[in-house]
Design an enzyme around this catalytic site. Structure first.
Site, mmCIF file in Angstrom:
data_model
loop_
_atom_site.group_PDB
_atom_site.id
_atom_site.type_symbol
_atom_site.label_atom_id
_atom_site.label_comp_id
_atom_site.label_asym_id
_atom_site.label_seq_id
_atom_site.Cartn_x
_atom_site.Cartn_y
_atom_site.Cartn_z
ATOM 1 N N GLU A 159 0.720 -1.273 -0.409
ATOM 2 C CA GLU A 159 0.131 0.004 0.046
ATOM 3 C C GLU A 159 0.502 1.717 -0.265
ATOM 4 O O GLU A 159 2.100 1.174 0.495
ATOM 5 C CB GLU A 159 -1.053 -0.193 1.499
ATOM 6 C CG GLU A 159 -1.502 -1.757 1.150
ATOM 7 C CD GLU A 159 -2.574 -1.256 2.227
ATOM 8 O OE1 GLU A 159 -2.522 -0.554 3.207
ATOM 9 O OE2 GLU A 159 -3.146 -2.485 2.722
ATOM 10 N N CYS B 80 -1.258 -7.015 6.996
ATOM 11 C CA CYS B 80 -0.402 -8.035 6.110
ATOM 12 C C CYS B 80 -0.077 -8.599 7.066
ATOM 13 O O CYS B 80 -0.555 -9.963 7.485
ATOM 14 C CB CYS B 80 -0.208 -7.695 4.516
ATOM 15 S SG CYS B 80 -1.547 -7.766 3.631
HETATM 16 N N1 LIG Z 1 -3.753 -4.858 1.747
HETATM 17 C C1 LIG Z 1 -2.526 -5.162 1.175
HETATM 18 O O1 LIG Z 1 -1.055 -4.699 1.007
HETATM 19 C C2 LIG Z 1 -2.338 -6.851 0.417
HETATM 20 C C3 LIG Z 1 -0.995 -6.816 -0.139
HETATM 21 C C4 LIG Z 1 -0.978 -8.161 -0.749
HETATM 22 C C5 LIG Z 1 -2.083 -9.276 -0.429
HETATM 23 N N2 LIG Z 1 -2.797 -8.941 0.036
HETATM 24 C C6 LIG Z 1 -4.063 -9.319 0.285
HETATM 25 O O2 LIG Z 1 -4.787 -9.671 -0.384
HETATM 26 C C7 LIG Z 1 -6.538 -9.910 -0.011
HETATM 27 C C8 LIG Z 1 -7.757 -8.830 -0.405
HETATM 28 O O3 LIG Z 1 -6.796 -7.604 0.629
HETATM 29 P P1 LIG Z 1 -7.090 -6.148 0.919
HETATM 30 O O4 LIG Z 1 -6.437 -5.981 1.234
HETATM 31 O O5 LIG Z 1 -7.195 -5.735 -0.208
HETATM 32 O O6 LIG Z 1 -8.865 -6.612 1.751
HETATM 33 P P2 LIG Z 1 -9.651 -5.145 1.525
HETATM 34 O O7 LIG Z 1 -10.140 -5.523 3.007
HETATM 35 O O8 LIG Z 1 -9.990 -3.857 1.730
HETATM 36 O O9 LIG Z 1 -10.729 -5.969 -0.007
HETATM 37 C C9 LIG Z 1 -11.920 -7.018 0.031
HETATM 38 C C10 LIG Z 1 -13.073 -6.829 -0.493
HETATM 39 O O10 LIG Z 1 -13.510 -7.790 -0.655
HETATM 40 C C11 LIG Z 1 -14.823 -7.311 -0.271
HETATM 41 N N3 LIG Z 1 -15.637 -9.147 -0.959
HETATM 42 C C12 LIG Z 1 -15.246 -9.893 0.644
HETATM 43 N N4 LIG Z 1 -16.373 -11.089 0.015
HETATM 44 C C13 LIG Z 1 -16.975 -11.035 -1.315
HETATM 45 C C14 LIG Z 1 -17.452 -11.309 -2.179
HETATM 46 N N5 LIG Z 1 -17.707 -12.688 -1.713
HETATM 47 N N6 LIG Z 1 -17.257 -11.138 -3.717
HETATM 48 C C15 LIG Z 1 -16.839 -9.903 -4.312
HETATM 49 N N7 LIG Z 1 -16.465 -9.005 -3.059
HETATM 50 C C16 LIG Z 1 -16.630 -9.163 -1.941
HETATM 51 C C17 LIG Z 1 -15.368 -7.178 0.699
HETATM 52 O O11 LIG Z 1 -16.303 -6.176 0.313
HETATM 53 C C18 LIG Z 1 -14.191 -5.287 -0.056
HETATM 54 O O12 LIG Z 1 -14.444 -4.997 -0.382
HETATM 55 C C19 LIG Z 1 -6.235 -10.218 1.497
HETATM 56 O O13 LIG Z 1 -5.780 -12.106 1.475
HETATM 57 C C20 LIG Z 1 -4.143 -9.984 2.379
HETATM 58 O O14 LIG Z 1 -3.814 -10.817 2.941
HETATM 59 C C21 LIG Z 1 -3.512 -7.983 0.177
#
Ligand SMILES: NC(=O)c1ccc[n+]([C@@H]2O[C@H](COP(=O)([O-])OP(=O)(O)OC[C@H]3O[C@@H](n4cnc5c(N)ncnc54)[C@H](O)[C@@H]3O)[C@@H](O)[C@H]2O)c1
Length: 445
Positions: free
Chosen positions: A159, A267
């Site tokens: 991020e 994370c």
């Molecule tokens: N944020 C980071 O920096 C980062 C970096 C690498 C990996 N990740 C991984 O990526 C994944 C997502 O992280 P994030 O930070 O983007 O999460 P987030 O919470 O910002 O976003 C997840 C989104 O998924 C939506 N959602 C949940 N269930 C759903 C469904 N069935 N259909 C449609 N939408 C649905 C939620 O409403 C939410 O908007 C996680 O596993 C995280 O560990 C995150």
């Protein structure tokens, strides 16, 4: 290619926007109606530098759209990415995969012809196989490896630098179980292939583990230097110089050697814990990572004690200015931010809090509600404060003038949990300056 991105959070929105910028046709899906409504009005629901323009350009070009309805996106997609959240499961620390499996079930119901389903969410080893099984059970008419494939493609973006990380990654990791999945992923990432980005193709389980191993290793590096900082404080050494001295060794590397209040964010805390739990489950405990989790939890809690010490041992009736609330600069993400540990402890000890963050105030309000005062600027927060604490190293806190600190604050006491000032200069300017792992120098009268 046609792409459906399920989950439009920090990862899904950035990945979707970047894939559309590569020329693919992307539909981002999210259950959160408010989020999709805002996106459809051209509003970006998160703070991520550069994202607003990237989204606007690709929406305008007709390659990027948003919907709450998965059936608008999945039936025609060549590839469906699952980018939903995988938070810590309450009580046991395993990754909560309920969002992943519910997405997989919905995807299964909408499949029309051959589709590659890709888990981009961070998921424990074996999840890809379970997603495949979920789809197979829901759709007996769809044969794995023939009518659909399930691949793992963990995301490594940070991020605050998410767009450049996605477009110019150190590497792409892709876990596949069949040839067709590999071909489709190569096509999706073709612009990066042309740039000679290393792509590590492996099996699904290995790919899933690579993501956890990477995060656990980085969290370990941070925790290691934090422990060195504690030792430096006891023996009169300087942790920044220790980090430089070891970081110049090519085998070690200089990154992730900044001592601080303990790692936070969306994370590292949940992923280190999930790795610990998976490893215990498979009877191959990761003792190093267990220690890292434990040390980091305690460290975040110990930070309030440093503030208490800096104000003379009692926080009762003290006004504390907090500079920075998010877990790091250039994001509005508050998940597991050290501020969430530190501020409640300061409040419990009788302090009042005036806080500022350049972009995190809206998120912070969800956590602290009216228990703290929200200030429009750093200077506003500093007014009349008995102590200022830098929790997040936003650029705008890097050049606070010592004269302003002395004029605005009741007492010029600065606890810098990010080591962004030089102790000698602060002492010279008459600031009672406390940092991490560097010798304390009493302020000149
Ligand atoms: N944020 C980071 O920096 C980062 C970096 C690498 C990996 N990740 C991984 O990526 C994944 C997502 O992280 P994030 O930070 O983007 O999460 P987030 O919470 O910002 O976003 C997840 C989104 O998924 C939506 N959602 C949940 N269930 C759903 C469904 N069935 N259909 C449609 N939408 C649905 C939620 O409403 C939410 O908007 C996680 O596993 C995280 O560990 C995150």
């Amino acid at each position: 290619m046609k792409v459906a991105m399920i989950g439009t959070g920090y990862v899904g929105l950035v990945s979707g926007a970047c894939f559309s910028d590569f020329g693919h046709e992307v539909i981002c899906v999210d259950k959160d109606e408010d989020k999709i409504a805002r996106l459809n009005q051209g509003e970006i629901p998160i703070y991520e530098p550069g994202l607003e323009d990237l989204v606007a350009e690709n929406v305008k070009a007709g390659r990027l759209s948003f919907t709450t309805n998965l059936t608008d996106a999945v039936p025609d997609a060549d590839a469906v990415f699952i980018a939903v959240g995988t938070p810590s499961r309450r009580g046991d620390g395993f990754a909560d995969l309920s969002y992943v499996f519910s997405a997989a079930e919905e995807i299964a119901a909408s499949l029309k012809d051959y589709t590659l389903v890709v888990t981009k969410s961070t998921v424990p080893v074996g999840t890809g196989a379970e997603v495949e099984e979920t789809i197979r059970l829901a759709r007996p008419d769809f044969k794995p490896g023939v009518d659909f494939s399930v691949a793992s493609n963990p995301e490594f973006l940070r991020e605050g630098a998410a767009i450049s990380d996605f477009k110019r990654p150190d590497r792409i990791v892709a876990g596949v179980e069949d040839e067709r999945a590999q071909t489709t992923l190569k096509e999706l990432y073709r612009p990066l292939f042309l740039n000679e980005t290393p792509i590590v193709f492996t099996n699904r389980a290995t790919s899933e583990l690579i993501k956890y191993a990477a995060n656990a290793f980085l969290a370990t590096k941070i925790t290691f230097i934090n422990e060195m900082a504690d030792l430096c404080e006891k023996v009169g050494a300087n942790v920044q110089e220790v980090a430089k001295g070891i970081g110049l060794d090519g085998r070690i590397g200089a990154k992730f050697l900044h001592a601080g209040p303990g790692y936070g964010g969306s994370c590292f805390p949940k992923d280190t814990l999930a790795l610990v739990r998976t490893a215990q489950q498979f009877d191959a405990p990761t003792k190093i990572v267990e220690a890292v989790v434990d040390i980091n939890d305690n460290r975040k809690k110990a930070m309030a004690g440093r503030v208490k010490q800096a104000v003379g041992g009692s926080l009762k009736g003290k006004k504390i200015a907090i500079l920075g609330l998010t877990f790091k600069p250039h994001t509005d993400d508050m998940r597991d931010s050290p501020s969430l540990d530190i501020i409640p402890m300061l409040l419990a000890d009788g302090a009042s809090i005036c806080a500022h963050d350049p972009v995190g105030m809206e998120e912070a309000r969800k956590h602290f509600t009216d228990s703290i005062t929200y200030c429009d600027s750093a200077h506003d927060a500093l007014k009349g404060a008995d102590c200022a604490v830098i929790i997040t190293e936003w650029d705008e806190y890097r050049a606070l003038s010592s004269d302003r600190l002395k004029n605005l604050m009741a007492k010029p006491v600065l606890v810098d949990l990010r080591n962004i000032y030089a102790p000698e200069l602060m002492a010279e300017d008459g600031i009672d300056y406390h940092s991490i792992g560097r010798p304390y120098i009493a302020p000149k009268a």
